[in-house]
Design a protein around this motif. Structure first.
Motif, PDB file in Angstrom:
ATOM      1  N   THR A 107       0.817  -1.231   0.000  1.00 15.43           N
ATOM      2  CA  THR A 107       0.000   0.000   0.000  1.00 15.43           C
ATOM      3  C   THR A 107       0.848   1.277   0.000  1.00 15.43           C
ATOM      4  O   THR A 107       0.358   2.346  -0.372  1.00 15.43           O
ATOM      5  N   ASP A 120      -8.699   2.702  -0.272  1.00 14.16           N
ATOM      6  CA  ASP A 120      -8.632   2.182  -1.646  1.00 14.16           C
ATOM      7  C   ASP A 120      -7.345   1.399  -1.879  1.00 14.16           C
ATOM      8  O   ASP A 120      -7.344   0.352  -2.537  1.00 14.16           O
ATOM      9  N   LYS A 123      -7.675  -2.011  -0.282  1.00 12.68           N
ATOM     10  CA  LYS A 123      -8.576  -2.878  -1.040  1.00 12.68           C
ATOM     11  C   LYS A 123      -7.837  -3.456  -2.254  1.00 12.68           C
ATOM     12  O   LYS A 123      -7.855  -4.663  -2.512  1.00 12.68           O
ATOM     13  N   HIS A 124      -7.164  -2.584  -2.982  1.00 13.62           N
ATOM     14  CA  HIS A 124      -6.427  -3.018  -4.166  1.00 13.62           C
ATOM     15  C   HIS A 124      -5.285  -3.970  -3.783  1.00 13.62           C
ATOM     16  O   HIS A 124      -5.071  -4.996  -4.435  1.00 13.62           O
ATOM     17  N   GLU A 127      -6.478  -7.429  -3.162  1.00 14.51           N
ATOM     18  CA  GLU A 127      -6.764  -8.127  -4.423  1.00 14.51           C
ATOM     19  C   GLU A 127      -5.461  -8.648  -5.051  1.00 14.51           C
ATOM     20  O   GLU A 127      -5.403  -9.778  -5.540  1.00 14.51           O
ATOM     21  N   LEU A 128      -4.438  -7.798  -5.017  1.00 16.80           N
ATOM     22  CA  LEU A 128      -3.168  -8.189  -5.637  1.00 16.80           C
ATOM     23  C   LEU A 128      -2.482  -9.305  -4.859  1.00 16.80           C
ATOM     24  O   LEU A 128      -1.929 -10.239  -5.444  1.00 16.80           O
ATOM     25  N   ALA A 160       0.784  -2.708  -7.812  1.00 17.96           N
ATOM     26  CA  ALA A 160      -0.057  -1.768  -7.070  1.00 17.96           C
ATOM     27  C   ALA A 160       0.061  -0.345  -7.618  1.00 17.96           C
ATOM     28  O   ALA A 160      -0.829   0.475  -7.446  1.00 17.96           O
ATOM     29  N   ASP A 162       0.084   0.331 -10.666  1.00 14.24           N
ATOM     30  CA  ASP A 162      -0.580   0.354 -11.963  1.00 14.24           C
ATOM     31  C   ASP A 162       0.417   0.719 -13.077  1.00 14.24           C
ATOM     32  O   ASP A 162       0.205   1.672 -13.831  1.00 14.24           O
TER      33      ASP A 162
END
Ligand SMILES: Nc1ncnc2c1ncn2[C@@H]1O[C@H](COP(=O)(O)OP(=O)(O)OP(=O)(O)O)[C@@H](O)[C@H]1O
Ligand SMILES: [Mg+2]
Length: 250
Positions: A107, A120, A123-124, A127-128, A160, A162
């Motif tokens: 994060t 956010d 959360k991401h 998922e990763l 993370a 992107d």
């Protein structure tokens, strides 16, 4: 027409770099389109790591140009921080922050650099971590994980942000043999999903399975630039034949 369809993701034009007397990158010119998976091969000292490191400007170049989606690499400041998040890098040594938990490792970049909210980002990140198969380890510290798990966290941390591109420099070389495939599996799935990847590896199975293109370097120059099938079955140069016989010959 959308320009980004034709602008290469990475372009290097007449890139030259020296370390003192050593001409470590010799007139490198390549274009890597979006979504391409390039495996870089070559003997030790041929310049593979240096090539990767110049693409996210961990190393400056002497002359020539490097562009990401048409934009010249920034030299410093905020633009450089943005470049580093657009062009992720996964190293042989996992480089996780030892005093942060696995979840915090993932994060941190998004909250600090991308200014994503903590909720956010978390959360991401979850998922990763799920995607790379280490959700259960989320509250542990890096030293409590196996090498394969740490490397998968390093990939999640890179994702993370992107990124547009991920550079991998021998991501499995420091791993015990039984952990290599769990990391390669994550990389193969990324490749299939269309991530643009430049991968330095000695894993010929990965190269055959996932690469769209092989770049073979020797003495700082690109000696062959071809598809995996042609490279492995009909290498053109003596250097590549010699390299393949050493790496495949036992
Ligand atoms: N910071 C540095 N200062 C001086 N010389 C360097 C530096 N980094 C690398 N070199 C030299 O540049 C050459 C290319 O190094 P590089 O690490 O890019 O090779 P490589 O292809 O990644 O090799 P390997 O397969 O062993 O990782 C080598 O001769 C190396 O000794
Ligand atoms: Mg190297």
């Amino acid at each position: 027409m959308n320009d980004s369809n034709v602008t290469p993701m990475i372009s290097m034009t007449h890139v030259q770099k020296h370390y003192g007397d050593l001409h470590v990158l010799q007139d490198i010119t390549i274009e890597i389109p979006r979504g391409q998976v390039v495996v870089v091969l070559g003997p030790s000292g041929s310049g593979k790591s240096t090539l990767c490191r110049t693409i996210n400007r961990l190393e400056p170049i002497d002359s020539g140009e490097i562009r990401i989606e048409g934009e010249l690499l920034p030299a410093e400041g905020k633009d450089l921080a943005r470049l580093r998040s657009d062009v992720g890098m996964v190293f042989q040594s996992f480089n996780l922050f030892a005093h942060k938990t696995i979840l915090q490792n993932v994060t941190m970049g998004p909250t600090k650099v991308r200014k994503v909210s903590s909720a956010d980002a978390e959360k991401h990140a979850l998922e990763l971590l799920d995607r790379v198969g280490v959700t259960k380890q989320k509250d542990k510290y890096p030293a409590q994980l196996s090498g394969g798990q740490q490397q998968r966290v390093a990939i999640a941390r890179s994702l993370a942000m992107d990124p547009k591109v991920i550079l991998f420099d021998e991501p499995t070389s420091a791993l015990d043999p039984e952990m290599v495939s769990e990391v390669l599996d994550v990389m193969v799935s990324l490749a299939r999903e269309g991530m643009t990847m430049v991968v330095v590896t000695h894993e010929m199975g990965f190269a055959r399975k996932a690469a769209d293109r092989i770049i073979f370097m020797a003495d700082g120059a690109i000696v062959e630039d071809t598809d995996p099938e042609s490279f492995f079955t009909a290498p053109k140069s003596e250097r590549a034949r010699d390299f393949l016989s050493k790496i495949l010959g036992h």
